[in-house]
Design an enzyme around this catalytic site. Structure first.
Site, PDB file in Angstrom:
ATOM      1  N   HIS A 121       1.030  -1.263   0.093  1.00 42.61           N
ATOM      2  CA  HIS A 121       0.041  -0.007  -0.139  1.00 42.61           C
ATOM      3  C   HIS A 121       0.853   1.249   0.024  1.00 42.61           C
ATOM      4  O   HIS A 121       0.345   2.428   0.248  1.00 42.61           O
ATOM      5  CB  HIS A 121      -0.911  -0.037   1.101  1.00 42.61           C
ATOM      6  CG  HIS A 121      -1.878  -1.175   1.174  1.00 42.61           C
ATOM      7  ND1 HIS A 121      -2.505  -1.564   2.262  1.00 42.61           N
ATOM      8  CD2 HIS A 121      -2.551  -1.826   0.025  1.00 42.61           C
ATOM      9  CE1 HIS A 121      -3.594  -2.442   1.659  1.00 42.61           C
ATOM     10  NE2 HIS A 121      -3.440  -2.832   0.505  1.00 42.61           N
ATOM     11  N   GLY A 189      -1.994  -9.482  12.733  1.00 39.42           N
ATOM     12  CA  GLY A 189      -2.456  -8.048  12.861  1.00 39.42           C
ATOM     13  C   GLY A 189      -3.085  -7.293  11.665  1.00 39.42           C
ATOM     14  O   GLY A 189      -3.007  -6.095  11.485  1.00 39.42           O
ATOM     15  N   SER A 191      -7.210  -7.043   9.868  1.00 36.20           N
ATOM     16  CA  SER A 191      -8.724  -7.286  10.086  1.00 36.20           C
ATOM     17  C   SER A 191      -9.232  -8.030   8.803  1.00 36.20           C
ATOM     18  O   SER A 191     -10.320  -8.466   8.818  1.00 36.20           O
ATOM     19  CB  SER A 191      -9.410  -6.136  10.115  1.00 36.20           C
ATOM     20  OG  SER A 191      -9.263  -5.334   9.115  1.00 36.20           O
ATOM     21  N   ALA A 233       0.804  -8.743  19.293  1.00 39.88           N
ATOM     22  CA  ALA A 233       1.856  -9.479  18.284  1.00 39.88           C
ATOM     23  C   ALA A 233       3.046  -9.235  18.705  1.00 39.88           C
ATOM     24  O   ALA A 233       3.995 -10.037  18.701  1.00 39.88           O
ATOM     25  CB  ALA A 233       1.832  -8.688  16.955  1.00 39.88           C
TER      26      ALA A 233
HETATM   27  C1  BV8 Z   1      -8.225  -2.121  -5.764  1.00 38.44           C
HETATM   28  C2  BV8 Z   1      -2.993   3.056   2.244  1.00 38.44           C
HETATM   29  C3  BV8 Z   1      -9.167  -2.347  -7.840  1.00 38.44           C
HETATM   30  C4  BV8 Z   1      -3.675   4.239   2.408  1.00 38.44           C
HETATM   31  C5  BV8 Z   1      -5.037   1.620   2.117  1.00 38.44           C
HETATM   32  C6  BV8 Z   1     -16.471  -4.356  -2.089  1.00 38.44           C
HETATM   33  C7  BV8 Z   1     -15.769  -5.529  -1.809  1.00 38.44           C
HETATM   34  C8  BV8 Z   1     -14.566  -5.775  -1.764  1.00 38.44           C
HETATM   35  C9  BV8 Z   1     -13.472  -4.972  -2.425  1.00 38.44           C
HETATM   36  C10 BV8 Z   1     -14.012  -3.738  -2.536  1.00 38.44           C
HETATM   37  C11 BV8 Z   1     -15.385  -3.203  -2.492  1.00 38.44           C
HETATM   38  N1  BV8 Z   1     -15.221  -1.895  -3.001  1.00 38.44           N
HETATM   39  C12 BV8 Z   1     -13.944  -1.513  -3.161  1.00 38.44           C
HETATM   40  C13 BV8 Z   1     -13.375  -2.528  -3.030  1.00 38.44           C
HETATM   41  C14 BV8 Z   1     -11.983  -2.662  -3.230  1.00 38.44           C
HETATM   42  C15 BV8 Z   1     -11.155  -1.926  -1.996  1.00 38.44           C
HETATM   43  C16 BV8 Z   1     -11.520  -2.620  -0.752  1.00 38.44           C
HETATM   44  O1  BV8 Z   1     -10.947  -3.705  -0.459  1.00 38.44           O
HETATM   45  N2  BV8 Z   1     -12.364  -1.988  -0.136  1.00 38.44           N
HETATM   46  C17 BV8 Z   1     -12.576  -2.350   1.095  1.00 38.44           C
HETATM   47  C18 BV8 Z   1     -12.562  -1.207   2.481  1.00 38.44           C
HETATM   48  C19 BV8 Z   1     -13.774  -3.099   1.110  1.00 38.44           C
HETATM   49  N3  BV8 Z   1      -9.734  -2.043  -2.235  1.00 38.44           N
HETATM   50  C20 BV8 Z   1      -8.790  -1.230  -2.987  1.00 38.44           C
HETATM   51  O2  BV8 Z   1      -9.469  -0.155  -3.493  1.00 38.44           O
HETATM   52  C21 BV8 Z   1      -7.857  -1.686  -3.409  1.00 38.44           C
HETATM   53  N4  BV8 Z   1      -7.426  -1.465  -4.769  1.00 38.44           N
HETATM   54  O3  BV8 Z   1      -8.934  -2.942  -5.285  1.00 38.44           O
HETATM   55  O4  BV8 Z   1      -8.017  -1.674  -6.950  1.00 38.44           O
HETATM   56  C22 BV8 Z   1      -8.608  -1.893  -9.202  1.00 38.44           C
HETATM   57  C23 BV8 Z   1      -8.117  -2.815  -9.808  1.00 38.44           C
HETATM   58  C24 BV8 Z   1      -7.624  -2.468 -11.093  1.00 38.44           C
HETATM   59  C25 BV8 Z   1      -7.769  -1.313 -11.659  1.00 38.44           C
HETATM   60  C26 BV8 Z   1      -8.069  -0.322 -10.569  1.00 38.44           C
HETATM   61  C27 BV8 Z   1      -8.479  -0.827  -9.383  1.00 38.44           C
HETATM   62  C28 BV8 Z   1      -6.603  -0.615  -2.863  1.00 38.44           C
HETATM   63  C29 BV8 Z   1      -6.687  -0.793  -1.427  1.00 38.44           C
HETATM   64  C30 BV8 Z   1      -5.612   0.190  -0.566  1.00 38.44           C
HETATM   65  C31 BV8 Z   1      -6.288   1.093   0.101  1.00 38.44           C
HETATM   66  N5  BV8 Z   1      -5.195   1.868   1.090  1.00 38.44           N
HETATM   67  N6  BV8 Z   1      -3.888   2.292   3.019  1.00 38.44           N
HETATM   68  C32 BV8 Z   1      -3.244   4.681   3.791  1.00 38.44           C
HETATM   69  O5  BV8 Z   1      -2.916   4.174   4.718  1.00 38.44           O
HETATM   70  O6  BV8 Z   1      -3.727   6.241   4.019  1.00 38.44           O
HETATM   71  S1  BV8 Z   1      -6.007   0.492   3.249  1.00 38.44           S
HETATM   72  C33 BV8 Z   1      -5.777   0.495   4.722  1.00 38.44           C
HETATM   73  O7  BV8 Z   1      -6.489  -0.564   5.324  1.00 38.44           O
HETATM   74  C34 BV8 Z   1      -4.175   0.324   5.375  1.00 38.44           C
HETATM   75  O8  BV8 Z   1      -3.306   0.219   4.319  1.00 38.44           O
HETATM   76  C35 BV8 Z   1      -4.573  -1.017   6.214  1.00 38.44           C
HETATM   77  O9  BV8 Z   1      -3.407  -1.586   6.239  1.00 38.44           O
HETATM   78  C36 BV8 Z   1      -5.287  -1.470   5.314  1.00 38.44           C
HETATM   79  C37 BV8 Z   1      -6.094  -2.790   6.198  1.00 38.44           C
HETATM   80  O10 BV8 Z   1      -6.357  -2.461   7.523  1.00 38.44           O
HETATM   81  P1  BV8 Z   1      -5.695  -3.531   8.702  1.00 38.44           P
HETATM   82  O11 BV8 Z   1      -4.224  -3.248   8.249  1.00 38.44           O
HETATM   83  O12 BV8 Z   1      -6.145  -4.767   8.505  1.00 38.44           O
HETATM   84  O13 BV8 Z   1      -5.894  -2.654  10.137  1.00 38.44           O
HETATM   85  P2  BV8 Z   1      -7.333  -2.830  10.794  1.00 38.44           P
HETATM   86  O14 BV8 Z   1      -7.413  -1.519  11.814  1.00 38.44           O
HETATM   87  O15 BV8 Z   1      -8.301  -2.864   9.705  1.00 38.44           O
HETATM   88  O16 BV8 Z   1      -7.248  -4.052  11.387  1.00 38.44           O
HETATM   89  C38 BV8 Z   1      -6.098  -4.234  12.548  1.00 38.44           C
HETATM   90  C39 BV8 Z   1      -6.161  -5.681  13.045  1.00 38.44           C
HETATM   91  O17 BV8 Z   1      -4.991  -5.854  14.066  1.00 38.44           O
HETATM   92  C40 BV8 Z   1      -7.565  -5.944  13.717  1.00 38.44           C
HETATM   93  O18 BV8 Z   1      -7.878  -7.237  13.146  1.00 38.44           O
HETATM   94  C41 BV8 Z   1      -7.142  -6.061  15.255  1.00 38.44           C
HETATM   95  O19 BV8 Z   1      -7.855  -7.040  15.963  1.00 38.44           O
HETATM   96  C42 BV8 Z   1      -5.768  -6.280  14.954  1.00 38.44           C
HETATM   97  N7  BV8 Z   1      -4.921  -5.770  16.195  1.00 38.44           N
HETATM   98  C43 BV8 Z   1      -4.951  -4.750  16.884  1.00 38.44           C
HETATM   99  N8  BV8 Z   1      -3.954  -4.695  17.985  1.00 38.44           N
HETATM  100  C44 BV8 Z   1      -3.053  -5.710  17.660  1.00 38.44           C
HETATM  101  C45 BV8 Z   1      -3.850  -6.750  16.823  1.00 38.44           C
HETATM  102  N9  BV8 Z   1      -3.171  -7.870  16.423  1.00 38.44           N
HETATM  103  C46 BV8 Z   1      -2.106  -8.158  17.109  1.00 38.44           C
HETATM  104  N10 BV8 Z   1      -1.674  -7.353  18.171  1.00 38.44           N
HETATM  105  C47 BV8 Z   1      -2.056  -6.075  18.259  1.00 38.44           C
HETATM  106  N11 BV8 Z   1      -1.342  -5.422  19.390  1.00 38.44           N
END
Ligand code: BV8
Ligand code: ZN
Length: 241
Positions: A121, A189, A191, A233
């Site tokens: 990303h 880590g 979701s 983690a």
């Molecule tokens: C693409 C960079 C297509 C920017 C980020 C509908 C259904 C399915 C998919 C889609 C949809 N509509 C749109 C889409 C596609 C979309 C997508 O997936 N949307 C989701 C939200 C539904 N994806 C995209 O758009 C991607 N591109 O698909 O392109 C395409 C193809 C061809 C041509 C053109 C287009 C691009 C996605 C990238 C987005 N950018 N970040 C920035 O950071 O500012 S995403 C952002 O979320 C971060 O990168 C982050 O890493 C990512 C995922 O989140 P997590 O890392 O999982 O973090 P989260 O807080 O969610 O969870 C934390 C976890 O840790 C939890 O489980 C928690 O329990 C755990 N935890 C907490 N503390 C601890 C721990 N575990 C262990 N130890 C601890 N201490």
């Protein structure tokens, strides 16, 4: 909490593993004090991802998007890699074939010494020119409100992948290869909300990899994981060494 035997089981498995692929998400930086996205103190709570991490938001209001990224850069700048980042760097030294795929843009894996990293990303410490597409490292804090390219004067943007933007083709290729070739695939880590990163574990599994998930949230066990280690983690990963 995770039983000792599960950790022992995975630690033993790691001693036999020749190729390990790890996918990390915001949870691996949580123990450094970097807010996750969807957690109770999550980044998306104070800001709405859909409004900010998109190309539309940037073209409509680049100042607001840069304000958010500047805020995150200033926050991350004060944080250090934690024991989870360090443990992954140590694992890389011990396992013949190791790939770290990270969704995180905070750059903490690089600072912890990891080497074979796929930043799928992007990286919040890199900027890209919207005109000449030059990518450069920039850790100026704070950046000017609307940074412009030194070469061509066009607006700079964070070199990160926004929602609706496709990932770098080379990064996808490296990630798929690492998933397919892994004997063990460790998901730490995350979701599993964001595609295509969330599909790498399934791809690994369909190629015969053993999937281990490390997550604070016990309900994450419903994914493809063969073994789920529940806890922080920074507490669990060092025990796998
Ligand atoms: C693409 C960079 C297509 C920017 C980020 C509908 C259904 C399915 C998919 C889609 C949809 N509509 C749109 C889409 C596609 C979309 C997508 O997936 N949307 C989701 C939200 C539904 N994806 C995209 O758009 C991607 N591109 O698909 O392109 C395409 C193809 C061809 C041509 C053109 C287009 C691009 C996605 C990238 C987005 N950018 N970040 C920035 O950071 O500012 S995403 C952002 O979320 C971060 O990168 C982050 O890493 C990512 C995922 O989140 P997590 O890392 O999982 O973090 P989260 O807080 O969610 O969870 C934390 C976890 O840790 C939890 O489980 C928690 O329990 C755990 N935890 C907490 N503390 C601890 C721990 N575990 C262990 N130890 C601890 N201490
Ligand atoms: Zn330029």
């Amino acid at each position: 909490m995770t039983s000792i035997s599960d950790i022992d089981k995975i630690r033993d498995r790691l001693t036999q593993t020749r190729s390990l692929t790890v996918l990390t998400g915001a949870g691996v930086s949580a123990d450094s004090g970097v807010p996750t996205f969807r957690g109770p103190e999550g980044l998306w709570k104070t800001y709405r991802a859909e409004e900010l991490a998109t190309p539309e938001a940037f073209s409509k209001n680049p100042g607001l998007v840069w304000e958010w990224y500047n805020w995150r850069r200033e926050l991350i700048h004060t944080k250090e890699p934690n024991a989870a980042h360090a443990a992954l760097a140590s694992l890389e030294e011990r396992i013949p074939s190791f790939t770290l795929i990270t969704q995180n843009v905070d750059g903490l894996h690089v600072r912890a010494g990891s080497r074979n990293i796929v930043e799928i990303h992007g990286n919040i410490w890199k900027v890209r020119c919207t005109g000449c597409h030059t990518i450069s490292f920039n850790d100026e804090i704070p950046l000017p409100p609307l940074p412009a390219c030194d070469l061509c004067g066009e607006p700079l943007r964070p070199h990160v992948v926004w929602f609706g933007e496709s990932l770098d083709a080379e990064n996808i290729k490296r990630s798929l290869k690492a998933a397919e070739e892994s004997e063990l695939f460790l998901v730490v880590g995350t979701s599993g909300n964001v595609q295509p990163a969330a599909s790498f574990a399934e791809i690994a599994k369909s190629n015969g990899s053993y999937i281990v998930e490390v997550n604070l949230d016990p309900t994450r066990g419903n994914g493809p994981a063969d073994t789920s280690l529940t806890g922080r983690a920074a507490e669990i990963l060092p025990r796998l060494l």
